[in-house]
Design a protein around this motif. Structure first.
Motif, PDB file in Angstrom:
ATOM      1  N   UNK A 234     -13.863   5.104  -6.557  1.00  0.00           N
ATOM      2  CA  UNK A 234     -13.844   5.781  -5.251  1.00  0.00           C
ATOM      3  C   UNK A 234     -13.446   7.253  -5.361  1.00  0.00           C
ATOM      4  N   UNK A 235     -12.539   7.563  -6.292  1.00  0.00           N
ATOM      5  CA  UNK A 235     -12.067   8.956  -6.401  1.00  0.00           C
ATOM      6  C   UNK A 235     -12.808   9.752  -7.474  1.00  0.00           C
ATOM      7  N   UNK A 236     -13.682   9.091  -8.232  1.00  0.00           N
ATOM      8  CA  UNK A 236     -14.494   9.803  -9.203  1.00  0.00           C
ATOM      9  C   UNK A 236     -13.828  10.065 -10.536  1.00  0.00           C
ATOM     10  N   UNK A 237     -12.893   9.203 -10.920  1.00  0.00           N
ATOM     11  CA  UNK A 237     -12.246   9.309 -12.234  1.00  0.00           C
ATOM     12  C   UNK A 237     -12.407   7.995 -12.971  1.00  0.00           C
ATOM     13  N   UNK A 238     -12.033   7.990 -14.242  1.00  0.00           N
ATOM     14  CA  UNK A 238     -11.954   6.721 -14.958  1.00  0.00           C
ATOM     15  C   UNK A 238     -10.605   6.083 -14.629  1.00  0.00           C
ATOM     16  N   UNK A 239     -10.418   4.856 -15.069  1.00  0.00           N
ATOM     17  CA  UNK A 239      -9.223   4.097 -14.703  1.00  0.00           C
ATOM     18  C   UNK A 239      -7.941   4.740 -15.229  1.00  0.00           C
ATOM     19  N   UNK A 240      -7.923   5.163 -16.499  1.00  0.00           N
ATOM     20  CA  UNK A 240      -6.687   5.692 -17.085  1.00  0.00           C
ATOM     21  C   UNK A 240      -6.148   6.915 -16.349  1.00  0.00           C
ATOM     22  N   UNK A 241      -6.943   7.948 -16.076  1.00  0.00           N
ATOM     23  CA  UNK A 241      -6.388   9.082 -15.330  1.00  0.00           C
ATOM     24  C   UNK A 241      -6.015   8.723 -13.888  1.00  0.00           C
ATOM     25  N   UNK A 242      -6.736   7.775 -13.307  1.00  0.00           N
ATOM     26  CA  UNK A 242      -6.378   7.331 -11.956  1.00  0.00           C
ATOM     27  C   UNK A 242      -5.007   6.686 -11.973  1.00  0.00           C
ATOM     28  N   UNK A 243      -4.780   5.786 -12.924  1.00  0.00           N
ATOM     29  CA  UNK A 243      -3.477   5.127 -13.047  1.00  0.00           C
ATOM     30  C   UNK A 243      -2.377   6.158 -13.290  1.00  0.00           C
ATOM     31  N   UNK A 244      -2.644   7.136 -14.136  1.00  0.00           N
ATOM     32  CA  UNK A 244      -1.663   8.170 -14.449  1.00  0.00           C
ATOM     33  C   UNK A 244      -1.272   8.927 -13.178  1.00  0.00           C
ATOM     34  N   UNK A 245      -2.256   9.303 -12.378  1.00  0.00           N
ATOM     35  CA  UNK A 245      -1.984  10.045 -11.144  1.00  0.00           C
ATOM     36  C   UNK A 245      -1.173   9.196 -10.155  1.00  0.00           C
ATOM     37  N   UNK A 246      -1.537   7.922 -10.026  1.00  0.00           N
ATOM     38  CA  UNK A 246      -0.793   7.045  -9.115  1.00  0.00           C
ATOM     39  C   UNK A 246       0.651   6.918  -9.587  1.00  0.00           C
ATOM     40  N   UNK A 247       0.849   6.704 -10.863  1.00  0.00           N
ATOM     41  CA  UNK A 247       2.219   6.575 -11.400  1.00  0.00           C
ATOM     42  C   UNK A 247       3.015   7.864 -11.205  1.00  0.00           C
ATOM     43  N   UNK A 248       2.368   9.024 -11.378  1.00  0.00           N
ATOM     44  CA  UNK A 248       3.054  10.303 -11.152  1.00  0.00           C
ATOM     45  C   UNK A 248       3.480  10.430  -9.692  1.00  0.00           C
ATOM     46  N   UNK A 249       2.610  10.007  -8.777  1.00  0.00           N
ATOM     47  CA  UNK A 249       2.962  10.082  -7.357  1.00  0.00           C
ATOM     48  C   UNK A 249       4.050   9.070  -7.003  1.00  0.00           C
ATOM     49  N   UNK A 250       4.060   7.927  -7.675  1.00  0.00           N
ATOM     50  CA  UNK A 250       5.149   6.958  -7.477  1.00  0.00           C
ATOM     51  C   UNK A 250       6.467   7.554  -7.964  1.00  0.00           C
ATOM     52  N   UNK A 251       6.461   8.133  -9.162  1.00  0.00           N
ATOM     53  CA  UNK A 251       7.675   8.719  -9.737  1.00  0.00           C
ATOM     54  C   UNK A 251       8.175   9.897  -8.913  1.00  0.00           C
ATOM     55  N   UNK A 252       7.265  10.657  -8.302  1.00  0.00           N
ATOM     56  CA  UNK A 252       7.644  11.802  -7.467  1.00  0.00           C
ATOM     57  C   UNK A 252       8.119  11.361  -6.084  1.00  0.00           C
ATOM     58  N   UNK A 253       7.954  10.079  -5.763  1.00  0.00           N
ATOM     59  CA  UNK A 253       8.390   9.570  -4.474  1.00  0.00           C
ATOM     60  C   UNK A 253       7.372   9.753  -3.364  1.00  0.00           C
ATOM     61  N   UNK A 254       6.190  10.254  -3.685  1.00  0.00           N
ATOM     62  CA  UNK A 254       5.133  10.376  -2.677  1.00  0.00           C
ATOM     63  C   UNK A 254       4.694   8.979  -2.240  1.00  0.00           C
ATOM     64  N   UNK A 255       4.536   8.081  -3.193  1.00  0.00           N
ATOM     65  CA  UNK A 255       4.258   6.670  -2.912  1.00  0.00           C
ATOM     66  C   UNK A 255       5.587   5.941  -3.059  1.00  0.00           C
ATOM     67  N   UNK A 256       6.104   5.437  -1.948  1.00  0.00           N
ATOM     68  CA  UNK A 256       7.422   4.790  -1.970  1.00  0.00           C
ATOM     69  C   UNK A 256       7.352   3.303  -2.278  1.00  0.00           C
ATOM     70  N   UNK A 257       6.197   2.703  -2.092  1.00  0.00           N
ATOM     71  CA  UNK A 257       6.087   1.279  -2.359  1.00  0.00           C
ATOM     72  C   UNK A 257       4.817   0.724  -1.745  1.00  0.00           C
ATOM     73  N   UNK A 258       4.644  -0.569  -1.866  1.00  0.00           N
ATOM     74  CA  UNK A 258       3.474  -1.264  -1.361  1.00  0.00           C
ATOM     75  C   UNK A 258       3.960  -2.492  -0.617  1.00  0.00           C
ATOM     76  N   UNK A 259       3.277  -2.846   0.444  1.00  0.00           N
ATOM     77  CA  UNK A 259       3.712  -4.018   1.178  1.00  0.00           C
ATOM     78  C   UNK A 259       2.658  -4.498   2.158  1.00  0.00           C
ATOM     79  N   UNK A 260       2.962  -5.595   2.802  1.00  0.00           N
ATOM     80  CA  UNK A 260       2.067  -6.167   3.805  1.00  0.00           C
ATOM     81  C   UNK A 260       2.329  -5.518   5.158  1.00  0.00           C
ATOM     82  N   UNK A 261       1.278  -5.316   5.926  1.00  0.00           N
ATOM     83  CA  UNK A 261       1.396  -4.811   7.290  1.00  0.00           C
ATOM     84  C   UNK A 261       1.405  -6.023   8.217  1.00  0.00           C
TER      85      UNK A 261
END
Length: 159
Positions: free
Chosen positions: A30-57
């Motif tokens: 969906x974002x136009x990257x391969x899996x590894x760089x996508x995972x890296x970016x998500x983990x960086x945003x998690x570590x930076x606190x931009x993504x605080x967690x995941x849960x059910x609505x």
């Protein structure tokens, strides 16, 4: 301090807002990257606190009630012990979805859901038992025209 996001980070976040259970491969596609760089970016945003967690609505109207109400609370005195006591007591009320210490004429604004007026009276009875409250005023929601779980993000959003 705000975290700087580029266009790909924004696309990742928008995809996760739409579907927090999206697979790594679908997210990467969906974002136009391969899996590894996508995972890296998500983990960086998690570590930076931009993504605080995941849960059910959860649908609060199915669990508690269909009548949203905002309750304004004014305290007799704004002393730390009274404020802390109210915050502790309100945290134990299952109908209250959020509570905010406010500036202005009210001290607190509570967002709650109730089934009906009898349920509201029950909530009001419990609120009036909390020491230090001088005044309670409630406003019932007639129509919700906008409710978001996250802000809209645009690729140009940079801070």
């Amino acid at each position: 301090m705000a975290t700087k996001l580029d266009a790909i980070d924004t696309r990742i976040l928008n995809a996760l807002i739409r579907d927090g259970r999206i697979t790594w491969s679908d997210l990467a596609e969906e974002v136009g990257l391969s899996v590894t760089p996508t995972m890296r970016r998500v983990r960086q945003m998690e570590e930076a606190g931009v993504i605080r967690g995941y849960g059910a609505h959860l649908d609060v109207t199915r669990l508690i009630g269909e009548m949203p109400v905002f309750v304004s609370v004014t305290m007799e005195r704004q002393v730390a012990s009274a404020l802390a006591g109210l915050e502790r007591a309100v945290a134990d009320l299952p109908e209250v979805m959020s509570g905010h210490l406010m500036s202005g004429t009210q001290d607190y604004l509570l967002h709650a859901y109730v089934r009906d007026m009898e349920h509201y009276r029950s909530l009001l009875d419990r609120l009036t038992q909390i020491p230090g409250i001088a005044h309670i005023q409630s406003s019932f929601v007639l129509n919700t025209f906008l409710a978001r779980d996250a802000p809209l993000l645009e690729p140009s959003t940079r801070r």
